[in-house]
Design an enzyme around this catalytic site. Structure first.
Site, PDB file in Angstrom:
ATOM      1  N   LYS B 168       0.860  -1.175   0.000  1.00 52.47           N
ATOM      2  CA  LYS B 168       0.000   0.000   0.000  1.00 52.47           C
ATOM      3  C   LYS B 168       0.904   1.235   0.000  1.00 52.47           C
ATOM      4  CE  LYS B 168      -0.936   2.664   2.781  1.00 52.47           C
ATOM      5  NZ  LYS B 168      -0.376   3.997   3.252  1.00 52.47           N
ATOM      6  N   THR B 179       7.652   5.157   0.682  1.00 54.54           N
ATOM      7  CA  THR B 179       6.817   5.179   1.862  1.00 54.54           C
ATOM      8  C   THR B 179       5.606   4.311   1.734  1.00 54.54           C
ATOM      9  OG1 THR B 179       7.532   7.332   2.319  1.00 54.54           O
ATOM     10  CG2 THR B 179       5.540   6.654   3.396  1.00 54.54           C
TER      11      THR B 179
END
Lengths: 383, 383
Positions: B168, B179
């Site tokens: 994700k 990130t």
């Protein structure tokens, strides 16, 4: 009066046709002396524009008789042809003024990667050389504008002498230097070495602390020229303080006119182990797009401040940091403090205080928010 | 099938109420063995979220029995209370599964600076522990989404074994790591030390080369878990190659779903003196807001590419650099080459080739453009 506020300076500006709008795009500034001492600091970008390469040679001996500045093109990444254009411009100024081309600084600003029209430039120099006047400073500040919406000028009065200045810059504002051109004049009588020391100290504390969009220019130059016409020789300390005042004023004007910005953000870093640490921490926040976008949305998202600090090499403990936004301490010891709803970010000026709690050093970094208008202006600049 | 594609893994996902939308927000993944070898790499941000601090301890011995991931809150900058929430979550998982809490990884994602609701989290763990199934992978990939518009999954088949993964991440995409959260499973039988070596090599070449917005997260974690259920022990070289494939697929999916982006930009740096130089050059361009805004405007502004390179410490000569955009060489030897009008940037995929001409090293950095939608999404995220 700006750069002609100090005695001994004359300026002229013309529309040489470099800007398609027909606006003023060339400024010539002459130091009539008796002194011709000067100093300059330049972009630290390793890809330097042709006028930077030229001007670094000119300033080496601390002697400057004139500076010519054009908007409408940066003359950067334009190869040998571009350098010849810079050289020819300095030669033309020298010929018209009866000075040595090696004492003529050149600055250019505008789009990079395109050749300047040399003929228009040289014609413009000839016209300007015939129009020099002691009240030419205001027009000069207009002639160097690119996406600037207003000219940036300053005049500071010292005991018996004057400092005047102008600056341009609305994008690519990042150290070192903050991306812009600036010329500062004085009729104080100081040798080049002292001017150089004063200028480096002043830019370190002012221009180098403005980081609007993290993008370092290829054309930055801050020039200081002293005519000595006042006959006053101040102490370097006093002169430096006044020079810092003048540069601070110009920097705040640059910040307030940054492309597309809706907030002027002052990031105060306190309690750092060193000034370098304080600057690094402030800059990491100033360059964090997520933080900058949050401020645009009037969102006091302090978590993004701490996340940015975490990317630095500065001495700090994430669980000892306090963050105060517009007077409301939203983060204490690395955790939530006052409710973020208490922070009012509706004003243009935003103050972010970061207390690291590990030392006594401090620094302030100035930046802007990341806005729709910033994206728009910078996606359309060259088209 | 994603993380349950490999034999030996079961997953379950629930809507624990952490997301106000009522969407899935908690995923539990269990390794039924026979092996429980694992490896993980973490954000290099020095401000680390509580689940990172916990998971770094768990992975130290290379033994992992389960991983629990929640969206709806990052549990970062939440102090001792936040760490206790992470600890309690691992304890709850351990109790329900009959394993040691020291073998339970925890990942959290969402807004930073706010406490997670511990009761909802623990109730969610209990519900998930009773619903574990070998086809729970697809739901798990949905449960970890925040601003992601689609789940990111991959399955790669090796000779006799399988690698499956999910990820994700849509904002704060910058190394190290890019990130995001990612979990990769395999039924290959490899000891923890080899998994660690393979994972570090794979993330170096994939996740660490994605730099969507330059903002490094506090919660990044890529986990690799091996059940050994296939009974196959591949060579580390072969396994690493397949793992790179799997990670590459996930990274391209992350890039394609980056918040607000309208272009996926591949920055190829060739002819560098070293791979580190190539990465530094690529990253400097990927983080240049002016370049990224220009691409949003379909403007092949190569001057901004060179200006960005000039801020690096990489070995290069500005007057030896070539830049090719979508097949058109717009800059040769640091000067203008083909007309910029020949470059068609209307497709989502944009290729920028930078030839430094000083060596044989190369690297590719992936990034996105800077758009109105990026500003919008990130100015409204926490409100």
């Amino acid at each position: 009066m700006t750069v002609t506020a100090a005695a001994g300076f004359e300026a002229a500006s013309v529309a040489a046709g470099l800007k398609s709008t027909g606006a003023l795009d060339l400024a010539l500034l002459v130091n009539r002396g008796p002194s011709s001492a000067g100093a300059a600091v330049f972009t630290s970008n390793r890809a330097k524009a042709n006028p930077i390469i030229w001007s670094q040679q000119v300033i080496a001996d601390g002697d400057v008789r004139a500076i010519v500045l054009n908007s409408g093109g940066a003359n950067c990444f334009t190869g040998a042809q571009g350098f010849q254009t810079t050289h020819a411009t300095a030669e033309a100024v020298a010929e018209h003024l009866g000075v040595d081309a090696g004492d003529v600084l050149v600055c250019s600003t505008g789009l990079i990667g395109e050749q300047l029209d040399r003929e228009k430039l040289l014609t413009g120099v000839a016209t300007a050389a015939d129009a020099l006047t002691t009240d030419g400073g205001e027009d000069a500040a207009r002639a160097i504008m690119t996406t600037d919406s207003v000219p940036k000028t300053v005049t500071v009065e010292g005991p018996g002498y004057t400092i005047g200045g102008m600056a341009k810059g609305a994008g690519m504002l990042a150290p070192g230097l903050a991306t812009m051109l600036s010329v500062i004049t004085t009729d104080a009588d100081l040798p080049a070495a002292e001017l150089d020391r004063a200028l480096r100290e002043a830019t370190r504390l002012t221009f180098d602390r403005l980081d609007s969009d993290g993008c370092m220019s290829t054309n930055d130059q801050v020039t200081l020229m002293a005519s000595g016409a006042s006959g006053v020789t101040p102490s370097t300390e006093e002169f430096t303080l006044l020079l810092v005042d003048a540069c601070s004023s110009l920097v705040l004007q640059l910040q307030a006119d940054a492309e597309g910005a809706s907030h002027d953000i002052q990031i105060h870093v306190h309690g750092a182990a060193s000034e370098d640490d304080a600057v690094e921490v402030g800059r990491s926040v100033a360059r964090n797009n997520l933080f900058k976008a949050a401020i645009f949305g009037n969102d006091p998202n302090w978590g993004r401040v701490l996340a940015a600090i975490g990317t630095t090499s500065a001495e700090f403990d994430p669980y000892a940091v306090d963050v105060t936004m517009n007077g409301v301490r939203v983060c204490h010891a690395g955790g939530p403090d006052r409710p973020r709803e208490e922070v009012d970010l509706s004003d243009r000026i935003v103050s972010v205080l970061i207390e690291l709690g590990v030392g006594d050093a401090a620094a302030m970094i100035l930046t802007n928010d990341l806005t729709h208008d910033y994206v728009h202006e910078n996606s359309a600049y060259s088209s």
